[in-house]
Design an enzyme around this catalytic site. Structure first.
Site, PDB file in Angstrom:
ATOM      1  N   LYS A 210       2.754  -1.607   5.775  1.00 33.41           N
ATOM      2  CA  LYS A 210       2.318  -2.907   6.288  1.00 33.41           C
ATOM      3  C   LYS A 210       2.373  -3.952   5.169  1.00 33.41           C
ATOM      4  CE  LYS A 210      -1.699  -5.018   8.518  1.00 33.41           C
ATOM      5  NZ  LYS A 210      -2.965  -4.798   9.201  1.00 33.41           N
ATOM      6  N   GLU A 216       1.738   4.523  -3.539  1.00 34.74           N
ATOM      7  CA  GLU A 216       2.357   5.791  -3.137  1.00 34.74           C
ATOM      8  C   GLU A 216       3.705   5.537  -2.443  1.00 34.74           C
ATOM      9  OE1 GLU A 216      -0.781   4.971  -2.664  1.00 34.74           O
ATOM     10  OE2 GLU A 216      -2.131   6.703  -2.814  1.00 34.74           O
ATOM     11  N   GLY A 281      -3.608  -0.547  10.197  1.00 33.88           N
ATOM     12  CA  GLY A 281      -2.744   0.597   9.878  1.00 33.88           C
ATOM     13  C   GLY A 281      -3.005   1.793  10.779  1.00 33.88           C
ATOM     14  N   ARG A 282      -4.279   2.152  10.934  1.00 31.90           N
ATOM     15  CA  ARG A 282      -4.600   3.355  11.724  1.00 31.90           C
ATOM     16  C   ARG A 282      -4.461   3.122  13.219  1.00 31.90           C
ATOM     17  NH1 ARG A 282      -8.582   1.188   8.925  1.00 31.90           N
ATOM     18  NH2 ARG A 282     -10.508   0.462   9.869  1.00 31.90           N
ATOM     19  N   GLU A 367     -12.199   6.230   8.941  1.00 32.76           N
ATOM     20  CA  GLU A 367     -11.914   4.984   8.230  1.00 32.76           C
ATOM     21  C   GLU A 367     -12.504   3.806   9.017  1.00 32.76           C
ATOM     22  OE1 GLU A 367      -8.318   4.521   5.341  1.00 32.76           O
ATOM     23  OE2 GLU A 367      -7.738   3.605   7.225  1.00 32.76           O
ATOM     24  N   HIS A 398     -10.783  32.328  15.428  1.00 29.64           N
ATOM     25  CA  HIS A 398     -10.842  33.453  14.495  1.00 29.64           C
ATOM     26  C   HIS A 398     -11.229  32.987  13.103  1.00 29.64           C
ATOM     27  CE1 HIS A 398      -9.028  36.100  17.508  1.00 29.64           C
ATOM     28  NE2 HIS A 398      -8.495  34.964  17.919  1.00 29.64           N
ATOM     29  N   LYS A 524      -7.970   2.773  -5.419  1.00 30.62           N
ATOM     30  CA  LYS A 524      -6.648   2.219  -5.744  1.00 30.62           C
ATOM     31  C   LYS A 524      -6.724   1.448  -7.063  1.00 30.62           C
ATOM     32  CE  LYS A 524      -4.670   1.298  -1.125  1.00 30.62           C
ATOM     33  NZ  LYS A 524      -4.162   0.258  -0.246  1.00 30.62           N
TER      34      LYS A 524
HETATM   35  C1  G6Q Z   1      -5.287   2.071   7.755  1.00 30.67           C
HETATM   36  C2  G6Q Z   1      -5.449   1.758   6.352  1.00 30.67           C
HETATM   37  C3  G6Q Z   1      -4.583   2.545   5.412  1.00 30.67           C
HETATM   38  C4  G6Q Z   1      -3.152   2.051   5.339  1.00 30.67           C
HETATM   39  C5  G6Q Z   1      -2.464   2.706   4.147  1.00 30.67           C
HETATM   40  C6  G6Q Z   1      -1.029   2.283   4.010  1.00 30.67           C
HETATM   41  O1  G6Q Z   1      -5.878   1.535   8.639  1.00 30.67           O
HETATM   42  O2  G6Q Z   1      -5.322   0.397   6.169  1.00 30.67           O
HETATM   43  O3  G6Q Z   1      -4.553   3.913   5.729  1.00 30.67           O
HETATM   44  O4  G6Q Z   1      -2.470   2.327   6.513  1.00 30.67           O
HETATM   45  O5  G6Q Z   1      -3.183   2.393   2.951  1.00 30.67           O
HETATM   46  O6  G6Q Z   1      -0.939   0.896   3.874  1.00 30.67           O
HETATM   47  P1  G6Q Z   1       0.441   0.175   3.989  1.00 30.67           P
HETATM   48  O7  G6Q Z   1       0.972   0.383   5.367  1.00 30.67           O
HETATM   49  O8  G6Q Z   1       0.168  -1.255   3.688  1.00 30.67           O
HETATM   50  O9  G6Q Z   1       1.345   0.806   2.973  1.00 30.67           O
END
Ligand code: G6Q
Length: 560
Positions: A210, A216, A281-282, A367, A398, A524
């Protein structure tokens, strides 16, 4: 900025009434079922295509009445309507929360911040579908003219968990000859293992981020670009700048809200699919973040996936409170967490295809609601955000079900199953249908958890007296059973949206902003500050606390 009224739930009359009920509560599912032959029917609801049996929960009509009053007194319905209409209910980030707009039909209009969000969504969807079709048909070819056989999605958190979960869940719908792989972790193992046997000529990389700044993802994208170009160069391909640019254009695309940063990275913005700040994001698997899935299952199935979400959105918006499944399930979670002391919530899919669903839900729920400060800046005086966890049945039976059956903790659990198997396998020797063996476990577990086994029943089985207590099952362990005909793209969309709205309901009761994630930020920032110390900067090392310094020194001594 949008003002959302914040109500301390604990001072509402409904909370007080529930508190009183909890004080003298002694649930007895056996006698409740005996006394009311209609209990199952009267606690079973439909939500879109889902059949949801709530009857094995620790709930009666009085509790339901108070829980519905709690929703009303905490403004859940008002907040829901504000969310759907595009108000900035993510107040700490001053953003609309419009994942529900991602799945509305193109005939709708929704003006948000002066822009028609639905028209924007369908513009991007058309672009994603066109691209997906070209990749699937073999019209989109790589630098050496070969069609794509492997799609590698690079992303993390919300840009990974949804796509990988849905890809795994919908494997039977994936086009033959196409495979998706996912790289998320900055542990070099992830990129290394994922690319080691890949053919660069038939690989398409989707960089999904996003913000397009996530360490990462950007690091993995650079590393994979490096792998890709050197693998091509070893084959005598992409030797000069022009062909290198052409190779990147044909093998790297992006999904982001930051198209300028995409261009800086070297990906042609024409090969980028956008989304908007109002998609968290989620909550983004049904946006362009799902491009890998759209390629894998095709536009038609992806459209069905979106229809499933939309059907659940409508149910949440339109069903009467007493029939509204996300509302009821969210309220039950509040009942268990705040009044009966549950800390965790298990999600147990009886479907191997849903093996990443609990992990996906962990991000969605934890989150969103893992917060202790309300929208008004006050600390909550009550628990929020249960720990969600789970594994597919029957494996969990199990392993950890022992604790759910006979442990000291209350663990409400959602059981999910489908009437039809994808693999109609049989144990021909025993003459049994494997899916029926499988589902007999699904039915048996919720029954055992609800009704248990009394000491007399244990004795009747002929057990010696000194072993009786160890073999008693108290029962009254609450479960919700969710069933559907089959695991299709539409049903998966319904299931995801169900949990999105359950999460919304809980956050609304607790007065939280369920759409920010400030807790992710600190780690971060610190990781960036610590890197120089690891690399040998003495001053940076000296600035660390003694524990962190000791750990870094151990690392530096032992790193070969
Ligand atoms: C989700 C969070 C988080 C995000 C990641 C990746 O709701 O905001 O999990 O999706 O940190 O972020 P980017 O899509 O910006 O790389």
């Amino acid at each position: 900025m949008t003002q959302i009224p914040v109500i301390d739930p604990t001072v509402t009359p409904a909370w007080e009434a529930l508190d009183d009920r909890a004080d003298s509560f002694s649930p007895d599912l056996r006698s409740w079922f005996d006394a009311d032959p209609n209990r199952a029917a009267s606690w079973t609801r439909s939500a879109a295509d889902l059949h949801v049996d709530l009857s094995k929960n620790l709930i009666d009509q009085g509790i339901l009445k108070d829980l519905l009053a709690l929703a009303d007194q905490c403004g859940v319905f008002d907040l829901r309507d504000r969310m759907y209409s595009g108000e900035h209910i993510n107040t700490t980030e001053d953003r609309a929360v419009l994942h529900t707009a991602l799945r509305r039909p193109s005939t709708d209009t929704l003006i948000v911040d002066g822009q028609d969000a639905i028209a924007d969504v369908h513009d991007v969807l058309a672009k994603v579908y066109d691209f997906a079709e070209r990749v699937r048909s073999g019209q989109w070819v790589g630098i050496t003219g070969k069609p794509v056989t492997t799609v590698v999605n690079i992303g993390i958190g919300g840009s990974d968990l949804g796509p990988v979960m849905a890809y795994e869940a919908l494997k039977p719908f994936v086009a033959e000859g196409l495979e998706c792989r996912f790289i998320s972790n900055i542990d070099p193992t992830d990129a290394g293992e994922t690319t080691k046997d890949l053919d660069p000529e038939t690989t398409l990389v989707i960089v999904a981020s996003k913000t397009f700044t996530t360490l990462e993802t950007i690091t993995n994208a650079k590393v994979v670009r490096e792998w890709f170009l050197s693998a091509l160069r070893e084959r005598g391909i992409a030797q000069d700048e022009a062909t290198t640019r052409e190779a990147i254009a044909k093998h790297f695309v992006a999904v982001s809200t930051a198209l300028d940063k995409v261009a800086e990275f070297g990906i042609d913005p024409n090969n980028a699919f956008g989304f908007w700040s109002w998609v968290g994001g989620r909550y983004s698997v049904d946006s362009a973040v799902g491009t890998s899935l759209a390629i894998a299952i095709g536009p038609e199935s992806f459209a069905e996936f979106l229809e499933g979400f939309h059907a659940m959105d409508r149910h949440f918006a339109e069903a009467a409170p007493q029939d509204n499944v996300p509302l009821l399930m969210g309220l039950l979670n509040v009942w268990y967490s705040n009044f009966l002391g549950a800390d965790t919530h298990a999600v147990l899919p009886y479907s191997q295809y849903l093996h990443r669903f609990p992990a996906y839900l962990q991000q969605l729920t934890m989150e969103s609601n893992g917060k202790s400060v309300r929208r008004d800046g006050c600390h909550t005086t009550y628990d929020t955000g249960e720990v969600f966890w789970g594994e597919p049945g029957t494996n969990g039976q199990h392993a950890f079900y022992q604790l759910i059956h006979q442990g000291t903790r209350l663990i409400p659990a959602d059981f999910i199953a489908f009437a039809n198997p994808t693999w109609p396998l049989r144990d021909t020797q025993a003459g049994s249908d494997m899916h029926e063996l499988f589902l007999s476990n699904f039915f048996a577990q919720t029954k055992a958890l609800a009704f248990g086994k009394t000491a007399d029943e244990v004795r009747e089985e002929g057990n010696p007296e000194d072993l009786v207590s160890a073999r008693v099952f108290t029962g009254n362990r609450p479960t919700t059973s969710i069933m559907a005909a089959s695991l299709t793209p539409k049903i998966l969309g319904e299931l995801i949206a169900l949990y999105e709205h359950i999460t919304f309901v809980e956050g609304a009761i607790w007065g939280l902003d369920s759409f920010d994630q400030w807790g992710v930020e600190l780690g971060k920032v610190l990781a960036k500050q610590i890197l120089p110390a690891i690399e040998g900067d003495g001053e940076a090392l000296a600035a660390q606390d003694s524990s962190t310094r000791g750990l870094i020194e151990f690392y530096r001594t032992n790193r070969h």
